[in-house]
Design a protein around this motif. Structure first.
Motif, PDB file in Angstrom:
ATOM      1  N   GLY A   9       0.818  -1.215   0.000  1.00  0.00           N
ATOM      2  CA  GLY A   9       0.000   0.000   0.000  1.00  0.00           C
ATOM      3  C   GLY A   9       0.845   1.256   0.000  1.00  0.00           C
ATOM      4  O   GLY A   9       1.473   1.615  -1.005  1.00  0.00           O
ATOM      5  N   ILE A  10       0.917   1.893   1.152  1.00  0.00           N
ATOM      6  CA  ILE A  10       1.453   3.260   1.201  1.00  0.00           C
ATOM      7  C   ILE A  10       2.931   3.366   0.815  1.00  0.00           C
ATOM      8  O   ILE A  10       3.302   4.279   0.073  1.00  0.00           O
ATOM      9  CB  ILE A  10       1.169   3.879   2.590  1.00  0.00           C
ATOM     10  N   GLY A  11       3.773   2.428   1.293  1.00  0.00           N
ATOM     11  CA  GLY A  11       5.196   2.494   0.953  1.00  0.00           C
ATOM     12  C   GLY A  11       5.402   2.271  -0.539  1.00  0.00           C
ATOM     13  O   GLY A  11       6.195   2.957  -1.192  1.00  0.00           O
ATOM     14  N   GLY A  12       4.665   1.304  -1.075  1.00  0.00           N
ATOM     15  CA  GLY A  12       4.757   1.016  -2.504  1.00  0.00           C
ATOM     16  C   GLY A  12       4.241   2.174  -3.337  1.00  0.00           C
ATOM     17  O   GLY A  12       4.884   2.608  -4.300  1.00  0.00           O
ATOM     18  N   ASP A  52      -4.660  -2.438  -0.692  1.00  0.00           N
ATOM     19  CA  ASP A  52      -3.381  -2.071  -1.303  1.00  0.00           C
ATOM     20  C   ASP A  52      -3.563  -1.639  -2.758  1.00  0.00           C
ATOM     21  O   ASP A  52      -2.956  -0.662  -3.206  1.00  0.00           O
ATOM     22  CB  ASP A  52      -2.376  -3.219  -1.184  1.00  0.00           C
ATOM     23  N   PRO A 205       9.915   0.157  -0.944  1.00  0.00           N
ATOM     24  CA  PRO A 205      10.024  -0.068   0.504  1.00  0.00           C
ATOM     25  C   PRO A 205       8.700  -0.507   1.122  1.00  0.00           C
ATOM     26  O   PRO A 205       8.196   0.115   2.060  1.00  0.00           O
ATOM     27  CB  PRO A 205      10.494   1.289   1.034  1.00  0.00           C
ATOM     28  N   SER A 206       8.114  -1.543   0.588  1.00  0.00           N
ATOM     29  CA  SER A 206       6.871  -2.105   1.130  1.00  0.00           C
ATOM     30  C   SER A 206       7.205  -3.121   2.215  1.00  0.00           C
ATOM     31  O   SER A 206       8.346  -3.589   2.309  1.00  0.00           O
ATOM     32  CB  SER A 206       6.064  -2.776   0.015  1.00  0.00           C
ATOM     33  N   ASN A 207       6.216  -3.477   2.993  1.00  0.00           N
ATOM     34  CA  ASN A 207       6.404  -4.444   4.081  1.00  0.00           C
ATOM     35  C   ASN A 207       6.949  -5.770   3.506  1.00  0.00           C
ATOM     36  O   ASN A 207       6.309  -6.375   2.640  1.00  0.00           O
ATOM     37  CB  ASN A 207       5.058  -4.659   4.777  1.00  0.00           C
ATOM     38  N   SER A 211       3.420  -7.585   2.550  1.00  0.00           N
ATOM     39  CA  SER A 211       3.164  -6.987   1.231  1.00  0.00           C
ATOM     40  C   SER A 211       3.983  -7.732   0.179  1.00  0.00           C
ATOM     41  O   SER A 211       3.437  -8.534  -0.579  1.00  0.00           O
ATOM     42  CB  SER A 211       3.506  -5.493   1.216  1.00  0.00           C
ATOM     43  N   SER A 236      15.054  -0.304   1.087  1.00  0.00           N
ATOM     44  CA  SER A 236      14.749  -0.733   2.459  1.00  0.00           C
ATOM     45  C   SER A 236      13.595   0.049   3.091  1.00  0.00           C
ATOM     46  O   SER A 236      13.617   1.280   3.119  1.00  0.00           O
ATOM     47  CB  SER A 236      15.987  -0.576   3.342  1.00  0.00           C
ATOM     48  N   PRO A 237      12.610  -0.664   3.639  1.00  0.00           N
ATOM     49  CA  PRO A 237      11.549   0.010   4.406  1.00  0.00           C
ATOM     50  C   PRO A 237      11.989   0.224   5.861  1.00  0.00           C
ATOM     51  O   PRO A 237      11.295   0.895   6.621  1.00  0.00           O
ATOM     52  CB  PRO A 237      10.391  -0.988   4.355  1.00  0.00           C
ATOM     53  N   VAL A 244       9.633   2.987   8.964  1.00  0.00           N
ATOM     54  CA  VAL A 244       9.401   4.436   8.906  1.00  0.00           C
ATOM     55  C   VAL A 244       7.990   4.740   9.386  1.00  0.00           C
ATOM     56  O   VAL A 244       7.719   5.763  10.003  1.00  0.00           O
ATOM     57  CB  VAL A 244       9.615   4.949   7.467  1.00  0.00           C
ATOM     58  N   LEU A 305      16.733   7.769   2.393  1.00  0.00           N
ATOM     59  CA  LEU A 305      15.581   6.960   1.949  1.00  0.00           C
ATOM     60  C   LEU A 305      14.239   7.459   2.471  1.00  0.00           C
ATOM     61  O   LEU A 305      13.244   6.744   2.385  1.00  0.00           O
ATOM     62  CB  LEU A 305      15.754   5.491   2.349  1.00  0.00           C
ATOM     63  N   MET A 307      10.946   9.294   2.024  1.00  0.00           N
ATOM     64  CA  MET A 307      10.165   9.785   0.872  1.00  0.00           C
ATOM     65  C   MET A 307       9.419  11.051   1.287  1.00  0.00           C
ATOM     66  O   MET A 307       8.196  11.080   1.349  1.00  0.00           O
ATOM     67  CB  MET A 307       9.207   8.689   0.401  1.00  0.00           C
TER      68      MET A 307
HETATM   69  P1  GDP Z   1       0.934  -0.807   3.513  1.00  0.00           P
HETATM   70  O1  GDP Z   1       0.401  -1.971   2.730  1.00  0.00           O
HETATM   71  O2  GDP Z   1       0.042   0.394   3.455  1.00  0.00           O
HETATM   72  O3  GDP Z   1       1.379  -1.163   4.887  1.00  0.00           O
HETATM   73  O4  GDP Z   1       2.214  -0.309   2.727  1.00  0.00           O
HETATM   74  P2  GDP Z   1       3.529  -1.014   2.183  1.00  0.00           P
HETATM   75  O5  GDP Z   1       3.654  -2.416   2.595  1.00  0.00           O
HETATM   76  O6  GDP Z   1       3.637  -0.700   0.723  1.00  0.00           O
HETATM   77  O7  GDP Z   1       4.620  -0.124   2.896  1.00  0.00           O
HETATM   78  C1  GDP Z   1       4.789  -0.109   4.281  1.00  0.00           C
HETATM   79  C2  GDP Z   1       6.236   0.180   4.578  1.00  0.00           C
HETATM   80  O8  GDP Z   1       6.596   1.441   4.000  1.00  0.00           O
HETATM   81  C3  GDP Z   1       6.545   0.322   6.055  1.00  0.00           C
HETATM   82  O9  GDP Z   1       7.234  -0.828   6.498  1.00  0.00           O
HETATM   83  C4  GDP Z   1       7.387   1.580   6.148  1.00  0.00           C
HETATM   84  O10 GDP Z   1       8.573   1.391   6.888  1.00  0.00           O
HETATM   85  C5  GDP Z   1       7.706   1.906   4.707  1.00  0.00           C
HETATM   86  N1  GDP Z   1       7.828   3.328   4.482  1.00  0.00           N
HETATM   87  C6  GDP Z   1       6.883   4.275   4.668  1.00  0.00           C
HETATM   88  N2  GDP Z   1       7.383   5.500   4.402  1.00  0.00           N
HETATM   89  C7  GDP Z   1       8.683   5.315   4.045  1.00  0.00           C
HETATM   90  C8  GDP Z   1       9.749   6.198   3.664  1.00  0.00           C
HETATM   91  O11 GDP Z   1       9.603   7.427   3.584  1.00  0.00           O
HETATM   92  N3  GDP Z   1      10.958   5.623   3.373  1.00  0.00           N
HETATM   93  C9  GDP Z   1      11.181   4.276   3.461  1.00  0.00           C
HETATM   94  N4  GDP Z   1      12.398   3.811   3.156  1.00  0.00           N
HETATM   95  N5  GDP Z   1      10.191   3.417   3.819  1.00  0.00           N
HETATM   96  C10 GDP Z   1       8.969   3.931   4.103  1.00  0.00           C
END
Ligand code: GDP
Ligand code: CA
Length: 331
Positions: A9-12, A52, A205-207, A211, A236-237, A244, A305, A307
């Motif tokens: 989701g959000i990181g992606g 997502d 940087p998704s989970n 994810s 890296s997340p 983050v 890193l 965003m």
């Molecule tokens: P979710 O499905 O909404 O939880 O989103 P994702 O799995 O795509 O992304 C979640 C990850 O994004 C988390 O583990 C965060 O650490 C990472 N994340 C969020 N913002 C940032 C950022 O600014 N930089 C980095 N490197 N990672 C981030």
């Protein structure tokens, strides 16, 4: 240039805004395919919700609530209040009124017999995200969390990922994850082709567990990446030993993985050693782990890193592409 990214989701989604921003500045023609996680999907009040996919679609399509990071901008929650007034569960799921429009269209289309991939493509006709958004699978495979049974300490029970993540804020120790239905799930239409035909494969940087890990668990996807011609680069997340945002640390520890960028890189593994990664970007604050990661056969570089905005994110994309484009010793 054909870029294929896996995304939660959000990181992606935030990373993908940087991918598109970076590509807009280059003259090279490009094509971005996103393989989205559907392990977080859930039926809520008779509606099929794909958190997502929607986060990617709304973020890239300009409809996201940027503060919250999920759901629609200018959102209200009247329907959710009405449902709560009836006392019907779940009351903890954030169903916004505008967002419900998306879920109604999706649910009606699925009920009419269309596969999720077609429904997603149809929803994207409105949002024009600038990428081809493909669900990892058209088959239902939902992540569940194994927790101790509060009524019997010798027993474990499984609850839906969303219940653990949203209702319990990942505060109940997870003993493991089970993606119900994953053994029988097939990659969605175009997924394997997008991996095989990619020039670059990106892990934003998704989970890494719920994810990216869920996408990789669809039978055939991990093997397609391992045998792809394209180089695979990840971001890296985990920064300075913590996510983050969100509770990825609770997911990593359930799998016995330390919440460090080095442990996540090792979890994905070096392509040269049967793993997935050719390159891995770590944050400047984790500079000290670059040598150890490089020693495992993964090209590694430390850069900022966070965003913070789309321009900063586009620099991360440029660095990721450069990391795997240059000769192995240049990193
Ligand atoms: P979710 O499905 O909404 O939880 O989103 P994702 O799995 O795509 O992304 C979640 C990850 O994004 C988390 O583990 C965060 O650490 C990472 N994340 C969020 N913002 C940032 C950022 O600014 N930089 C980095 N490197 N990672 C981030
Ligand atoms: Ca998610």
């Amino acid at each position: 240039m054909q870029i294929t990214a896996l995304a939660g989701g959000i990181g992606g989604a935030r990373f993908l805004t940087g991918v598109l921003h970076y590509l807009d500045q280059t003259t090279e023609s490009h094509d971005v395919t996103v393989i989205g996680n559907t392990g977080d999907d859930i039926w809520v009040h008779g509606l099929r919700v794909c958190p997502d996919l929607d986060t990617v679609m709304y973020t890239l399509g300009g409809g996201i609530d940027t503060e919250r990071g999920w759901g629609r901008q200018d959102e209200t929650f009247r329907a959710k209040e009405e449902l709560a007034a009836y006392g019907v569960e779940p009351t903890w799921f954030g169903l916004g009124d505008r967002d419900i429009g998306t879920h109604l269209v999706r649910t009606a289309s699925l009920n009419a017999g269309f596969p999720l991939s077609s429904v997603t493509a149809a929803l994207c006709e409105r949002w024009q995200p600038g990428v081809r958004l493909l669900p990892m699978s058209d088959d239902r495979a939902e992540t569940h969390v194994l927790i101790d049974d509060p009524n019997n300490p010798d027993n474990q029970i499984a609850i839906h990922f969303q219940e653990w993540w949203i209702k319990h804020r990942a505060q109940i120790p997870a003993r493991g994850f089970a993606i119900v239905g994953i053994e029988n799930a097939a990659p969605g239409p175009g997924v394997v082709e997008a991996i095989a035909g990619a020039d670059v494969i990106v892990f934003p940087p998704s989970n890494p567990i719920v994810s990216i890990g869920t996408i990789l668990a669809v039978p055939g996807i991990r093997d397609a990446i391992i045998s792809a011609d394209a180089k695979v680069v990840g971001v890296s997340p985990i920064i300075s030993g913590a996510p983050v945002r969100g509770m990825a640390d609770a997911c990593l520890s359930a799998e016995g993985i330390d919440t460090t960028t080095q442990a996540v890189a090792a979890h994905y593994g070096a392509r040269s050693a049967g793993g997935l990664l050719d390159g891995w970007l770590v944050d400047t604050s984790d500079e000290a782990s670059v040598a150890a990661i490089t020693a495992t056969g993964i090209r590694c570089r430390a850069i900022p890193l966070l965003m913070t905005d789309v321009a900063a994110t586009a620099v991360m994309v440029e660095e990721a592409l450069d990391l795997i484009a240059t000769s192995p010793n240049a990193g």
